[in-house]
Write a protein that holds these residues in place. Structure first.
Motif, PDB file in Angstrom:
ATOM      1  N   SER A 464      38.443  29.773  38.731  1.00 58.17           N
ATOM      2  CA  SER A 464      38.169  30.036  40.147  1.00 58.17           C
ATOM      3  C   SER A 464      39.374  30.682  40.835  1.00 58.17           C
ATOM      4  O   SER A 464      39.199  31.511  41.736  1.00 58.17           O
ATOM      5  CB  SER A 464      37.768  28.743  40.869  1.00 58.17           C
ATOM      6  OG  SER A 464      38.819  27.808  40.858  1.00 58.17           O
ATOM      7  N   ILE A 465      40.583  30.305  40.424  1.00 56.50           N
ATOM      8  CA  ILE A 465      41.781  30.945  40.995  1.00 56.50           C
ATOM      9  C   ILE A 465      41.748  32.449  40.717  1.00 56.50           C
ATOM     10  O   ILE A 465      41.947  33.274  41.619  1.00 56.50           O
ATOM     11  CB  ILE A 465      43.073  30.329  40.411  1.00 56.50           C
ATOM     12  CG1 ILE A 465      43.326  28.950  41.024  1.00 56.50           C
ATOM     13  CG2 ILE A 465      44.276  31.238  40.698  1.00 56.50           C
ATOM     14  CD1 ILE A 465      44.547  28.229  40.453  1.00 56.50           C
ATOM     15  N   GLY A 466      41.484  32.812  39.459  1.00 54.46           N
ATOM     16  CA  GLY A 466      41.455  34.220  39.087  1.00 54.46           C
ATOM     17  C   GLY A 466      40.338  34.992  39.774  1.00 54.46           C
ATOM     18  O   GLY A 466      40.561  36.081  40.332  1.00 54.46           O
ATOM     19  N   VAL A 467      39.131  34.423  39.772  1.00 52.16           N
ATOM     20  CA  VAL A 467      37.973  35.107  40.357  1.00 52.16           C
ATOM     21  C   VAL A 467      38.141  35.267  41.865  1.00 52.16           C
ATOM     22  O   VAL A 467      37.927  36.362  42.419  1.00 52.16           O
ATOM     23  CB  VAL A 467      36.674  34.332  40.046  1.00 52.16           C
ATOM     24  CG1 VAL A 467      35.491  34.929  40.815  1.00 52.16           C
ATOM     25  CG2 VAL A 467      36.386  34.347  38.549  1.00 52.16           C
ATOM     26  N   TYR A 468      38.535  34.183  42.546  1.00 52.71           N
ATOM     27  CA  TYR A 468      38.653  34.227  44.005  1.00 52.71           C
ATOM     28  C   TYR A 468      39.747  35.199  44.454  1.00 52.71           C
ATOM     29  O   TYR A 468      39.557  35.979  45.394  1.00 52.71           O
ATOM     30  CB  TYR A 468      38.937  32.828  44.557  1.00 52.71           C
ATOM     31  CG  TYR A 468      38.941  32.770  46.068  1.00 52.71           C
ATOM     32  CD1 TYR A 468      37.745  32.647  46.776  1.00 52.71           C
ATOM     33  CD2 TYR A 468      40.128  32.843  46.793  1.00 52.71           C
ATOM     34  CE1 TYR A 468      37.737  32.592  48.159  1.00 52.71           C
ATOM     35  CE2 TYR A 468      40.129  32.796  48.177  1.00 52.71           C
ATOM     36  CZ  TYR A 468      38.932  32.671  48.858  1.00 52.71           C
ATOM     37  OH  TYR A 468      38.924  32.632  50.230  1.00 52.71           O
TER      38      TYR A 468
END
Length: 504
Positions: A464-468
């Motif tokens: 989620s860190i990477g995608v967001y």
């Protein structure tokens, strides 16, 4: 126009900005930013808060239950310590936002999901907290019921006696919670020493009756190969992380009162991992001793309590009740009550939110969750860790990587402000959450990818860190260069001024 003021790293609204948004539908006295005067919590307050919450029966059952799953003492202690060091990182990262801007978790969530979309992460957190509320209430119920049966044997013949105790103890919890978050400081300061001393006494009993440390430490691991151990280790580690993944999200609810970043960082860094590891060791040592003393591992403290004389059961019940009340008020009521309050800030109060939390806790059937350790660590802890990991990741990415600790505080309370996104929802946050949850779930469906589910919190967080971060790279809600300075009055601390005057 200057709408906020920063002093010693703490940002508050100016009087003019406060007047502008105080009538907003997103504003009430519980959700507004804290004032400088309200930043009154010292390091000792955070230390007692964590000690009071760590010294709880679920901490004991989680740790000692690992012995029941086949670990030896050092494998279990190592798993507990590693899990708490890992979860401390998101706790501190999210604490910074609460301390700097004085905002509670539901308002913090408006940054990454929008003013309406914020209900998604806050209600997700609320469901978990309500489940924990029920678990702690059920544990306290078992202790009280055990005391009554031991003291009055006829009590066991009363139809529905356990249900009666549960309802009364539930009402006591709700009554204390109704008084609000300020009761937490007082309750924690009372509970921490009582539960701590009781734990040491229990350890001494275990040592004396098991014949010293030898029998405890000599209990071998039941795993014959490294592969067998890892099958239990990874889901157990995820369970340990998931244990405080809830607080990693709504820690701003408490840190919004911190005097400074340094005080909350130092206090939390020392109190959480040390207290959890030491208390977990006590639980592990006592459970190992029960194998020697009673011939079986008794990981449930209520079952262990039932084997003592009535007077000891009375004292033990008092300790368990105090422990259950402390963690319920501190960790399991504030977040859901705030989330429910955020649904309609002008009509729903914190007290009403607390009552609704208690009712929902009953619907989650805590007696089933606690019926065996498999339900507890693999079902309950593992499942919600898979949901909260991605939310933790989105919160961290938004504040540290996307906005770089700069935001417009007033706009968080504007219904059509910069953080409303499209119709109140930030689609980028929703996409990141779905992807962060979906990928670990593949581990449930595809046997060869089981490691994804066993480490659901960790994978979900990083995914989620990477995608967001990628999706938000050009978002209009992010302050442009120099914009933060245009809306912020930065005050020089008085002691710095004196230092300058001295040199001049």
């Amino acid at each position: 126009m200057k709408t906020q003021m920063e002093q010693n790293g703490i940002v508050i609204l100016t009087d003019e900005a406060t007047k502008m948004v105080s009538e907003s539908t997103l504003w009430n006295d519980d959700l507004r930013p804290t004032t400088l005067k309200e930043h009154s919590w010292k390091g000792i307050n955070f230390a007692t808060l964590w000690i009071g919450m760590c010294l709880c029966i679920p901490s004991y059952t989680m740790a000692s239950g690992m012995i029941a799953l086949g670990m030896n003492w050092w494998q279990a202690v190592g798993t507990i310590f590693l899990g708490n060091v890992i979860v401390l990182i998101p706790i501190l990262l999210n604490s910074h936002a609460g301390t700097k801007f004085g905002i509670p978790y539901p308002v913090f969530a408006r940054l990454w999901f929008g003013d309406k979309g914020a209900h998604i992460p806050t209600l997700a957190r609320a469901i978990v907290a309500a489940g924990w509320f029920g678990i702690n209430t059920w544990i306290g119920t078992g202790a009280i019921d055990t005391l009554l049966v031991a003291s009055f044997p006829s009590w066991t013949n009363l139809p529905g006696h356990t249900a009666i105790v549960f309802v009364l103890f539930w009402a006591l919890n709700i009554g204390i919670a109704y008084k609000g978050p300020e009761a937490i400081k007082k309750l924690s300061s009372i509970a921490a020493p009582i539960v701590g001393i009781s734990s040491v006494i229990l350890l001494i009993w275990a040592l004396t009756h098991a014949g010293g440390w030898g029998p405890i430490f000599e209990t071998p691991s039941q795993f014959k190969t490294t592969g067998e151990f890892l099958k239990v280790f990874f889901p157990s580690l995820t369970g340990v992380i998931g244990f405080w993944a809830t607080l990693a999200l709504n820690i701003p609810d408490f840190c919004r009162y911190a005097q400074s970043q340094k005080s909350q960082i130092v206090a939390q860094s020392l109190s959480l991992p040390i207290t959890m590891t030491v208390f977990s060791f006590i639980g592990i040592a006592v459970t190992s001793a029960t194998v020697v003393i009673f011939g079986q591992a008794i990981w449930d403290p209520v079952q262990l309590l039932a084997k003592f004389p009535p007077f000891v059961i009375l004292l033990g019940t008092i300790v368990i009740v105090i422990s259950s009340l402390t963690i319920n008020v501190g960790a399991n009521v504030v977040a859901p009550a705030r989330a429910i309050e955020n649904l309609y800030p002008k009509r729903i109060t914190f007290g009403i939110g607390a009552i609704i939390t208690g009712l929902f806790a009953i619907l989650l059937q805590p007696w089933y969750i606690m019926s065996n350790f498999g339900n507890y660590i693999f079902g309950w802890l593992g499942t919600y860790a898979a949901l909260l990991g991605p939310i933790d990741g989105i919160a961290i990415a938004d504040y540290w990587l996307v906005r770089r600790k700069q935001l417009d505080l007033k706009e968080l309370y504007e219904p059509n402000g910069r953080y409303s996104y499209v119709n109140g929802f930030n689609k980028n946050g929703i996409y990141a959450l779905i992807i962060g949850v979906a990928i670990p779930i593949l581990g449930l469906l595809i046997p060869s990818l089981r490691f994804l589910w066993d480490n659901a919190w960790t994978f979900g967080l990083f995914i989620s860190i990477g995608v967001y971060t990628y999706l938000m790279r050009k978002d209009k809600s992010v302050l442009k260069a120099g914009e933060y300075e245009q809306i912020t009055i930065v005050e020089t601390p008085p002691h710095h001024v004196k230092s300058l005057e001295t040199h001049l």
